[in-house]
Design an enzyme around this catalytic site. Structure first.
Site, short mmCIF file in Angstrom:
data_model
loop_
_atom_site.label_atom_id
_atom_site.label_comp_id
_atom_site.label_asym_id
_atom_site.label_seq_id
_atom_site.Cartn_x
_atom_site.Cartn_y
_atom_site.Cartn_z
N ASP A 347 127.14 86.12 -100.01
CA ASP A 347 126.47 86.96 -101.00
C ASP A 347 127.27 86.90 -102.30
OD1 ASP A 347 124.52 88.78 -101.81
OD2 ASP A 347 125.81 90.48 -101.41
N ASP A 699 125.77 92.96 -97.18
CA ASP A 699 126.19 94.36 -97.20
C ASP A 699 125.01 95.33 -97.13
OD1 ASP A 699 125.12 93.84 -99.64
OD2 ASP A 699 126.83 94.55 -100.82
N ASP A 703 120.20 92.57 -95.34
CA ASP A 703 120.97 91.45 -94.79
C ASP A 703 121.05 91.47 -93.27
OD1 ASP A 703 121.63 90.49 -97.37
OD2 ASP A 703 123.22 91.97 -97.54
N GLU A 767 146.56 73.10 -57.59
CA GLU A 767 146.28 73.88 -56.40
C GLU A 767 145.23 73.19 -55.53
OE1 GLU A 767 145.24 77.73 -57.81
OE2 GLU A 767 147.06 77.92 -59.01
#
Length: 1006
Positions: A347, A699, A703, A767
């Site tokens: 923005d 913000d 948005d 393992e």
């Protein structure tokens, strides 16, 4: 009514059957309520809690672990085990899975809050005309066709079409919807724009926006979901959360691992079918169950149970470091997503800029008798703080700005012809505005000019407290002049009075002045004289001077894309008690003021860092194209381009492109202007379709859908609660540079995450090799499941977490973002960790064999006896068959596995650098975790309750020596493999460089 903006007032009123002088009748209200519904955003049904919980277990590895835990418990019960030993392994597994499920449920619950917080932007009440009378009603009772009156401070209760202006003009702050940096003037005329966006609909008042000036009446055209705010809610509902790149890779790895585990488990079980009837098992069924238990142990060994916990811990530690950078992470996986971000859609207002309008240039007339005619001043300072200096055209600082007649009168006019307030907020430790940004910018200019009559101005003002300093000079001028007549916002008549208590009419100095400010073309058209900066004289405004001023105005507004105001004054007849628009003629021009929302000082370097790191920056704004292009030029986003064609698009231009051209435009786009909420989400989706990893900033309420859709949504700390709830990360300082710092941190976190994932994989391979080889050779169980669980959770988990503290590489922001489809472990690296894992497994078996065959404390059996232990009870032997139940050999194996993995952890300080270059003490957390792990392991060996629980016994000094002899070679092996990695890179580097030089740029980027 979707096209109300394109219809006349009469057409809209007719469509709803309403008389604007009477409003709707009760029967019409009832009818419209049934037809259009209530003015509320409907509450979406949330996902039931039990479904959220079950969703967390919808993973193949998790299902295998659950099955292993259940089978382990059933087998323990079949073997007659009771109490803690039967429940230990399944309990630990279920505890791990429950912890991971809790994190997932909390994350998804937070995401749904964004929809609820949209309701905060709905107005509570409205002034409505019904049955010919105005009344205040709850906003939820509004229906389309209602006539509503709005004024300053009102929150618009629904989408409405303007029908009547009750003041000179109406201005609305619709930043939460469009992101525009300034309030917007509304009008009654219909709009003829094609493909009109919100900014084009100047006759529509949008729900949730706020009136900042004027009064008007409007007819409701949309309520509830049929409003601009409702469309945002619908867009958020349609947006599904995307899995992060790391999550996708871990899911793919889990699926692959699950298939391998299933194959190996079946193979081990099938290979040992011949041993099912061995007498030691007591029958075919018990033999089948025994080897099924071995297969389960193999599954437990192969699955890195601690991996989700370690990944979560590492990401959480990363969030702490990011918080220190002012980046607050709301979603843990987003930390890693930053590392592969390829596009940042930022923005403009408040992120790239300060969102604080400030005066940057002033133009006045110097003298009509010498060239140049005009004087131009530049003003420093980019915030609302009254700190800054004034420089002349030669960039020399003015020591006493108030000594310049024009600057002095500009300060007077700016202070007196102003309806805004500048104040200091001690909590935020910053200066804040109340009112229009342009008006506050003029307030700040007044403070920078200072006051006349003081040789130390304006530096002397720094002695004041910040609260007093905020408007000291403005208050001075307000005390020197008293407003007696007011005509709208831009014209005021004020009377100077040296004695504030003396009545206006009886003032000793009966001098009245009208100050005026406004659009330069309008003010200059009304001017007949100019104020000269050279001597303070007023002279007639000639055509030459007018042309010169208009040229300066065009330069300010065009090349510099400044928002311009002209200021003027006029001496009025003594005792005038009224003021009309006809009085605003024969003005004396004072000066031209140019202001802008300036870019943040650190943004240029941040944009360059993005380019160096292979990250594109696309500026997304609701502002007009020319203003946004000017900013992009200032911050270096256009990379010294002169022609912006193909790089800068408005939303309408982009939508009008054919599909192929649109795809090409996306690859080059730098600026996307005049956008509305749907365009932001469309941009994110289009970029994602080109396999870009998109970070989107925002913000406002507008948005939220794009923030939710983006791979990582970044909200501003000063933004709305809706944007924050829909985002993955919040910038506490609203600063674009913080995003770039967070990207670097995200890359470092991913590199470290990759290192500990490889570490755990190689350990688990060890393992698996250990159990598989022991089963194929026909040896006793080298490790029992509870020992494997201890190794996977504690001795693997602590060092793996500490690897997350490895220092980042120095070139972390000079390399291109990694590809989304890049495997966590692949190719040569997989071979390397296969070799390491094989050695770990063989060393573990070697420790087991050593105790039986060579240890002084062991039975010293021939190797053939060890691999035929299951027939011991059917043969005559010189030793007791109970020796195969001794806890010493599995203790040696378990300790070798632990110690070899500690050495392997040191190997993972760097992917390719030798331990001679990157020393162990470069990561003290890792050294500390190794020490702590060994202390925990020794407590298991030497503390009686724990040793019985884990089926281990204390080791002698000789046994510890063998453990070290078998464990240390893992460092030597990995050093050799790292050497080959470095050598192969060195050979390939010149080839890569040569290839990049001969290929076209498009090919180089792939």
């Amino acid at each position: 009514m979707e096209d109300a903006y394109a219809k006349s007032v009469a057409e809209v009123l007719e469509a709803f059957g309403v008389d604007r002088t009477k409003g709707l009748s009760d029967s019409q209200v009832e009818q419209h309520a049934m037809l259009y519904g209530k003015n509320v955003l409907p509450q979406e049904e949330s996902t039931p809690f039990w479904k959220l919980v079950l969703k967390q277990f919808d993973d193949l590895l998790v299902k295998i672990l659950i099955a292993a835990a259940v089978v382990s418990f059933l087998l323990a019960r079949l073997n007659g085990e009771t109490g803690l030993t039967a429940f230990l392994e399944p309990s630990v597994i279920f505890m791990i899975l429950a912890a991971n499920a809790a994190v997932g449920v909390i994350t998804e619950t937070n995401a749904e809050k964004a929809l609820e917080e949209l309701r905060a932007y709905q107005a509570d009440v409205a002034t409505v005309l019904r049955n010919g009378c105005f009344s205040i009603l709850p906003a939820t009772e509004l229906v389309p066709g209602d006539i509503v009156e709005v004024g300053v401070g009102c929150k618009v209760p629904a989408d409405m079409r303007m029908v009547e202006m009750l003041s000179h003009q109406l201005r609305v702050d619709q930043a939460i919807l469009t992101g525009e940096s300034c309030s917007v003037a509304k009008e009654l005329d219909s709009t003829s724009a094609m493909n009109a966006v919100y900014q084009d609909k100047t006759n529509i008042l949008f729900s949730g926006t706020v009136v900042v000036a004027g009064r008007a009446r409007a007819v409701v055209i949309g309520v509830g979901s049929n409003t601009a705010m409702g469309s945002i809610r619908d867009a958020m509902l349609r947006t599904e959360d995307e899995a992060t790149p790391l999550k996708k890779k871990l899911d793919e790895f889990g699926t692959f691992l699950a298939k391998v585990i299933a194959g190996i488990c079946i193979l081990v079980w099938v290979v040992n079918i011949g041993h099912f009837r061995d007498p030691s098992h007591g029958g075919f069924l018990r033999g089948a169950i025994h080897y099924f238990k071995v297969a389960v142990a193999l599954a437990v060994a192969a699955i890195p149970e601690g991996l989700p916990a370690v990944v979560t811990t590492c990401l959480a530690l990363g969030t702490k470091r990011m918080a220190r950078l002012n980046a607050i992470v709301r979603s843990l996986p987003s930390v890693e997503t930053l590392g592969c971000t390829t596009v940042i859609c930022s923005d403009k207002t408040g992120t790239l800029t300060t969102n604080m309008m400030s005066v940057s240039k002033v133009c006045v007339v110097r003298s009509v008798h010498q060239r140049p005619i005009t004087d131009e001043y530049s003003i420093s300072g980019t915030t609302f703080a009254p700190d800054g200096f004034i420089y002349d055209a030669g960039e020399l600082q003015l020591e006493f700005p108030p000594q310049s007649p024009c600057l002095l009168h500009i300060a007077m006019c700016s202070a007196l012809c102003n309806e805004s307030t500048l104040q200091y907020n001690p909590d935020k430790k910053s200066y804040e505005k109340i009112g229009e940004s342009t008006e506050v910018a003029l307030r700040v200019l007044v403070e920078k000019v200072g006051l006349p009559g003081f040789d130390s101005m304006p530096s002397a003002l720094n002695m004041l407290s910040k609260h007093e300093r905020a408007s000291y000079c403005n208050h001075y001028w307000e005390n020197q002049f008293r407003k007696v007549i007011f005509l709208y916002v831009d014209i005021a008549t004020l009377t100077p009075h040296p004695h504030p208590l003396r009545p206006l009419v009886h003032s000793r100095k009966q001098q009245e002045i009208m100050f005026s400010k406004g659009a330069p073309e309008s003010v200059m058209a009304r001017c007949t004289h100019i104020l000269c900066n050279h001597d303070g004289s007023s002279v007639p405004l000639t055509m030459d001077i007018r042309n010169e001023l208009e040229a300066r105005f065009q330069s300010f507004a065009g090349k510099d894309t400044l928002r311009c105001l002209a200021l003027a004054l006029k001496r009025m007849p003594e005792g005038q008690q009224s003021l009309s628009y006809e009085d605003e003629t024969n003005l004396t021009f004072i000066g031209l003021v140019g202001m802008l929302d300036p870019p943040r000082e650190e943004v240029c370097d941040a944009v360059q860092s993005c380019m160096s790191a292979g990250i594109r920056v696309i500026v997304v704004t609701g502002d007009n194209k020319s203003t946004a292009e000017s900013l992009c030029r200032q911050i270096g986003a256009f990379e010294h381009l002169d022609d912006f064609t193909g790089y800068s698009y408005t939303a309408s231009e982009f939508e009008g492109l054919p599909p192929l051209e649109r795809a090409n435009a996306l690859r080059r786009m730098v600026l996307f202007s005049r956008v509305e909420p749907s365009h932001k989400k469309m941009l994110v989706e289009a970029l994602q379709s080109q396999n870009e990893v998109v970070a989107m900033t925002g913000d406002g309420v507008n948005d939220a859908p794009a923030l939710k859709k983006a791979d990582i949504g970044i909200a501003m700390g000063s933004g709305t609660a809706v944007a924050k709830s829909a985002s993955d990360m919040v910038l506490a300082d609203d600063n674009f540079a913080t995003i770039v710092a967070a990207v670097a941190e995200g890359r470092a976190i991913y590199n470290n995450t990759k290192q500990f994932i490889r570490y755990m994989i190689s350990s688990n391979i060890g393992e698996v090799v250990c159990i598989f080889v022991a089963a194929v050779l026909g040896m006793p169980d080298t490790l029992v499941p509870v020992q494997l669980l201890w190794v996977n959770l504690v001795t693997d988990g602590l060092p793996a977490t500490a690897i997350g503290f490895n220092k980042p590489d120095g070139n972390i922001m000079t390399v291109k973002p990694r590809k989304v489809n890049e495997a966590v472990v692949s190719g040569w690296l997989f071979f390397r960790y296969l070799v390491i894992g094989a050695y770990v497994g063989l060393a573990t078996i070697a420790g087991f064999v050593w105790w039986f065959v060579y240890s002084e404390n062991g039975p010293r059996l021939p190797y053939s006896e060890l691999v035929n232990f299951d027939s011991c009870s059917t043969r005559q032997t010189s030793y007791s068959c109970s020796i195969f139940e001794d806890r010493h050999p599995s203790t040696v194996s378990m300790t070798v596995l632990v110690v070899v993995e500690m050495f392997n952890a040191l190997n993972n300080l760097s992917e390719n650098q030798s331990l001679l270059v990157i020393h162990p003490w470069s990561n003290l957390w890792l050294v500390g975790s190794i020490i702590l792990t060994m202390l925990l392991h020794m407590s298991v060996l030497y503390m009686e309750p724990l040793s019985a629980l884990f089926s281990v016994s204390p080791l002698s000094l000789a046994e510890w020596k063998v453990v070290l002899y078998l464990s240390f070679p893992v460092i030597l092996i990995d050093e050799v493999l790292k050497f080959f990695s470095r050598s192969s890179r060195a050979r390939l580097s010149p080839l890569r460089l040569w290839r990049r030089e001969i290929l076209p740029k498009e090919a180089r980027d792939n």
